[in-house]
Write a protein that holds these residues in place. Structure first.
Motif, PDB file in Angstrom:
ATOM      1  N   VAL A   8     -44.070 -27.376  28.475  1.00 18.02           N
ATOM      2  CA  VAL A   8     -44.011 -28.783  28.063  1.00 18.02           C
ATOM      3  C   VAL A   8     -45.305 -29.503  28.455  1.00 18.02           C
ATOM      4  N   LEU A   9     -45.797 -29.229  29.666  1.00 19.33           N
ATOM      5  CA  LEU A   9     -46.962 -29.939  30.186  1.00 19.33           C
ATOM      6  C   LEU A   9     -48.261 -29.486  29.527  1.00 19.33           C
ATOM      7  N   LEU A  10     -48.416 -28.193  29.291  1.00 20.47           N
ATOM      8  CA  LEU A  10     -49.684 -27.702  28.746  1.00 20.47           C
ATOM      9  C   LEU A  10     -49.945 -28.204  27.324  1.00 20.47           C
ATOM     10  N   PRO A  11     -48.954 -28.206  26.418  1.00 25.19           N
ATOM     11  CA  PRO A  11     -49.206 -28.845  25.112  1.00 25.19           C
ATOM     12  C   PRO A  11     -49.540 -30.326  25.233  1.00 25.19           C
ATOM     13  N   GLY A  12     -48.911 -31.009  26.196  1.00 22.72           N
ATOM     14  CA  GLY A  12     -49.244 -32.411  26.422  1.00 22.72           C
ATOM     15  C   GLY A  12     -50.696 -32.581  26.824  1.00 22.72           C
ATOM     16  N   LEU A  13     -51.186 -31.671  27.664  1.00 24.07           N
ATOM     17  CA  LEU A  13     -52.594 -31.708  28.064  1.00 24.07           C
ATOM     18  C   LEU A  13     -53.515 -31.478  26.874  1.00 24.07           C
ATOM     19  N   PHE A  14     -53.123 -30.553  26.008  1.00 20.60           N
ATOM     20  CA  PHE A  14     -53.923 -30.272  24.818  1.00 20.60           C
ATOM     21  C   PHE A  14     -54.024 -31.519  23.934  1.00 20.60           C
ATOM     22  N   VAL A  15     -52.914 -32.219  23.761  1.00 18.40           N
ATOM     23  CA  VAL A  15     -52.900 -33.439  22.948  1.00 18.40           C
ATOM     24  C   VAL A  15     -53.766 -34.522  23.610  1.00 18.40           C
ATOM     25  N   ILE A  16     -53.674 -34.650  24.933  1.00 19.23           N
ATOM     26  CA  ILE A  16     -54.524 -35.610  25.640  1.00 19.23           C
ATOM     27  C   ILE A  16     -55.996 -35.290  25.396  1.00 19.23           C
ATOM     28  N   GLY A  17     -56.342 -34.006  25.440  1.00 17.32           N
ATOM     29  CA  GLY A  17     -57.720 -33.606  25.186  1.00 17.32           C
ATOM     30  C   GLY A  17     -58.174 -33.971  23.784  1.00 17.32           C
ATOM     31  N   SER A  65     -54.798 -24.622  39.738  1.00 19.26           N
ATOM     32  CA  SER A  65     -54.701 -25.961  39.145  1.00 19.26           C
ATOM     33  C   SER A  65     -55.787 -26.166  38.104  1.00 19.26           C
ATOM     34  N   GLY A  66     -57.000 -25.731  38.436  1.00 20.51           N
ATOM     35  CA  GLY A  66     -58.084 -25.856  37.488  1.00 20.51           C
ATOM     36  C   GLY A  66     -57.835 -25.084  36.208  1.00 20.51           C
ATOM     37  N   LEU A  67     -57.275 -23.887  36.339  1.00 19.98           N
ATOM     38  CA  LEU A  67     -56.990 -23.075  35.161  1.00 19.98           C
ATOM     39  C   LEU A  67     -55.895 -23.695  34.296  1.00 19.98           C
ATOM     40  N   LEU A  68     -54.923 -24.333  34.940  1.00 16.69           N
ATOM     41  CA  LEU A  68     -53.832 -24.938  34.185  1.00 16.69           C
ATOM     42  C   LEU A  68     -54.281 -26.153  33.383  1.00 16.69           C
ATOM     43  N   ILE A  69     -55.417 -26.747  33.750  1.00 10.02           N
ATOM     44  CA  ILE A  69     -55.919 -27.908  33.024  1.00 10.02           C
ATOM     45  C   ILE A  69     -56.722 -27.498  31.797  1.00 10.02           C
ATOM     46  N   ALA A  70     -56.975 -26.208  31.630  1.00 11.87           N
ATOM     47  CA  ALA A  70     -57.837 -25.722  30.548  1.00 11.87           C
ATOM     48  C   ALA A  70     -57.424 -26.190  29.154  1.00 11.87           C
ATOM     49  N   PRO A  71     -56.114 -26.312  28.803  1.00 11.06           N
ATOM     50  CA  PRO A  71     -55.782 -26.793  27.449  1.00 11.06           C
ATOM     51  C   PRO A  71     -56.387 -28.155  27.118  1.00 11.06           C
ATOM     52  N   GLN A  72     -56.582 -28.988  28.120  1.00  9.22           N
ATOM     53  CA  GLN A  72     -57.209 -30.278  27.874  1.00  9.22           C
ATOM     54  C   GLN A  72     -58.640 -30.088  27.382  1.00  9.22           C
ATOM     55  N   ALA A  73     -59.355 -29.125  27.980  1.00  5.20           N
ATOM     56  CA  ALA A  73     -60.729 -28.836  27.552  1.00  5.20           C
ATOM     57  C   ALA A  73     -60.754 -28.339  26.120  1.00  5.20           C
ATOM     58  N   LEU A  74     -59.785 -27.525  25.755  1.00  2.23           N
ATOM     59  CA  LEU A  74     -59.722 -27.018  24.385  1.00  2.23           C
ATOM     60  C   LEU A  74     -59.553 -28.151  23.386  1.00  2.23           C
ATOM     61  N   GLY A  75     -58.688 -29.105  23.702  1.00  2.00           N
ATOM     62  CA  GLY A  75     -58.505 -30.255  22.821  1.00  2.00           C
ATOM     63  C   GLY A  75     -59.780 -31.067  22.670  1.00  2.00           C
ATOM     64  N   VAL A  76     -60.489 -31.257  23.786  1.00  5.56           N
ATOM     65  CA  VAL A  76     -61.748 -32.002  23.741  1.00  5.56           C
ATOM     66  C   VAL A  76     -62.759 -31.295  22.847  1.00  5.56           C
ATOM     67  N   MET A  77     -62.869 -29.984  22.985  1.00  6.04           N
ATOM     68  CA  MET A  77     -63.871 -29.231  22.229  1.00  6.04           C
ATOM     69  C   MET A  77     -63.584 -29.255  20.722  1.00  6.04           C
TER      70      MET A  77
END
Length: 514
Positions: free
Chosen positions: A370-379, A314-326
């Motif tokens: 679908v979910l991982l790009p959404g996380l990236f955008v949220i980040g 689960s933690g690894l799957l959230i990583a795209p959000q961190a990329l967006g933040v950075m």
């Protein structure tokens, strides 16, 4: 006054972070990493700890809640203590408290001792970030608040992403005790860096401390958060364990406000809210934090309950959000100083809302593509919004008001984050309970058990995903609501770099806590 105690000397004012500021930033980030990671690494170990100590989930939750309450109660005193004892001494004391609590928590022999030692950690953690940010912003000066916010906000936002990955690995591969012991080497490095890099400072004459105010606001916050945290367990707000401490907390806080407007040198200066930029920034921050912290709680729970992912996965799957933040955060601080916060906060919130839309339609088998790009955008939206909305509360104030203003900001962040997590937990628990026909406090447990059973997995996963999708809608609405007060944020950045304050002038800077 030395260059370390304020902005650059007249005639040489610059908006870049110089070497002296970067030295302080290294120390502050080292401490911030330790404190912020500790908030999230514990979350993935709850199941393991529940089995280890043979206790219930509502009891083991106090490992997190006790830490949060300790943070909330110690925040108001840190500004006064920084002046009274010196920020460097206070910072070293905070690290020491945190390390002692960490070592004792790692050696805990039962759940009661672990909760008690987490409270000790919380006292250290509550002082750590404010003391560090006091030193950092004092070195940088008010004209570079956005930049120093960017420096410290990276670990603030990456902690919820990196924490579950590190915590999951430690629990699976080493031992649950190492989620606490890991702080020891990090803290030792932070102490060595602080002793070597931080400039010497001296205690300054401080105003008489408002102890009556502290005895009202700290217990009031603790009681309010305690009452809110009991809602999922109690099954509603009508339970005595919810409304009684909640009401006591509200009465103490109202009494504190009424007293603060009538006395000199209150713990929190209510007159700050007469400043439109400050009050609108605080309102935007409160609504934003409720929605953001609530949404950050939902995703890992969805991945584990509905999709059957491990804590580490689960933690690894959230990583795209961190990329967006950075990508956006380092630029947001500089742009906030130049353009003004409104021009960043409004598009930032819109971007987060767009990224959240796929989660409002989530199912038991929604593609991760679908979910991982959404996380990236949220980040991207988080990085664009977080720094400007925090700095907006401080940039339009006089330097002498920053310490009190940032204390209020810290308390608001902590309280709004706790309320956001509780609100999302309550909504999700009620929806799951309705789907599975159990009491509210048993909703998540029933969903987990049913999804783990091969005979009921498909139906249970479908029902649970419906509950998560509806809860994500609420998170999106709360997040989008922050757009309304954001329209009233300052249009422009702070005035051109101010000259160094005169000797003896109050130079207390803003403080930020996780």
């Amino acid at each position: 006054m030395s260059s370390q105690a304020g902005p650059a000397a007249p005639g040489a004012v610059t908006d870049k972070l110089d070497r002296d500021v970067l030295k302080v930033a290294v120390v502050v980030v080292a401490g911030a990493i330790m404190a912020i990671l500790d908030v999230t690494v514990v979350n993935v170990a709850m199941q393991k700890l529940m089995l280890q100590f043979n206790t219930s989930f509502d009891t083991i939750q106090w490992i997190a809640t006790g830490y949060m309450l300790a943070l909330a109660t110690v925040i108001p005193i840190t500004g006064w203590a920084a002046d009274r004892f010196g920020t460097k001494r206070l910072y070293l004391l905070a690290i020491a408290f945190f390390l002692i609590g960490s070592m004792l928590a790692g050696m805990a022999w039962n759940v009661e001792s672990l909760i008690a030692f987490r409270i000790v950690q919380g006292f250290g953690g509550g002082m750590l970030m404010p003391a560090g940010m006091t030193m950092l912003t004092r070195a940088a000066g008010p004209q570079r608040i956005g930049r120093v916010m960017s420096v410290i906000s990276v670990p603030m936002l990456l902690g919820p992403v990196c924490g579950p990955i590190l915590g999951g690995w430690l629990v699976d591969a080493v031992s649950w005790r190492w989620i606490f012991y890991i702080n020891v080497p990090i803290g030792a490095i932070a102490i060595l860096l602080a002793l070597k890099l931080l400039p010497k400072d001296s205690p300054e004459p401080s105003q008489r401390f408002d102890f009556p105010g502290l005895l009202m606001v700290s217990p009031g916050l603790a009681a309010l958060i305690f009452g809110v945290s009991r809602i999922p367990e109690a099954g509603g707000v009508t339970h005595l364990a919810v409304w009684l401490p909640g009401l006591a907390g509200v009465l103490l806080l109202v009494g504190f406000v009424l007293r603060s407007v009538r006395i000199a040198n209150p713990l929190l200066d209510m007159n700050l809210f007469r400043n439109k930029a400050f009050s609108m920034s605080m309102l935007t921050m409160a609504v934003f934090f409720i929605g953001m912290m609530g949404s950050m709680l939902l995703l890992p729970t969805y991945l584990q309950v509905v999709r059957g992912e491990s804590a580490l996965q689960s933690g690894l799957l959230i990583a795209p959000q961190a990329l967006g933040v950075m990508i956006t955060m380092p630029r947001a601080g500089k742009l906030a100083d130049r353009m003004g916060p409104r021009k960043l906060v409004l598009p930032g919130v819109v971007v987060m809302v767009l990224g959240m839309i796929p989660f409002t339609m989530v199912t038991a088998d929604t593609s991760f593509w679908v979910l991982l790009p959404g996380l990236f955008v949220i980040g991207l939206g988080m990085g664009l919004t977080m720094v400007p909305v925090m700095s907006a509360a401080l940039q339009q104030l006089e330097l002498k008001d920053m310490a009190k203003a940032s204390t209020a900001t810290n308390i608001l962040q902590q309280t709004a984050g706790a309320v956001g997590s509780a609100v999302m937990s309550i909504i999700l628990a009620a929806l799951l309970a309705g789907k599975f026909g159990v009491p509210t406090s048993q909703g998540q447990i029933a969903a987990t058990v049913a999804t783990l059973n091969p005979a009921t997995h498909d139906a249970a996963a479908s029902m649970a995903s419906d509950a998560f999708a509806t809860t994500f809608v609420w998170a999106l609405v709360l997040m989008a609501a922050s757009i309304i007060p954001a329209f009233f944020l300052p249009k422009k950045g702070p005035a051109a770099a101010a000259p160094a304050p005169a000797p003896g002038e109050d130079t207390a800077p803003p403080v930020v806590v996780h």
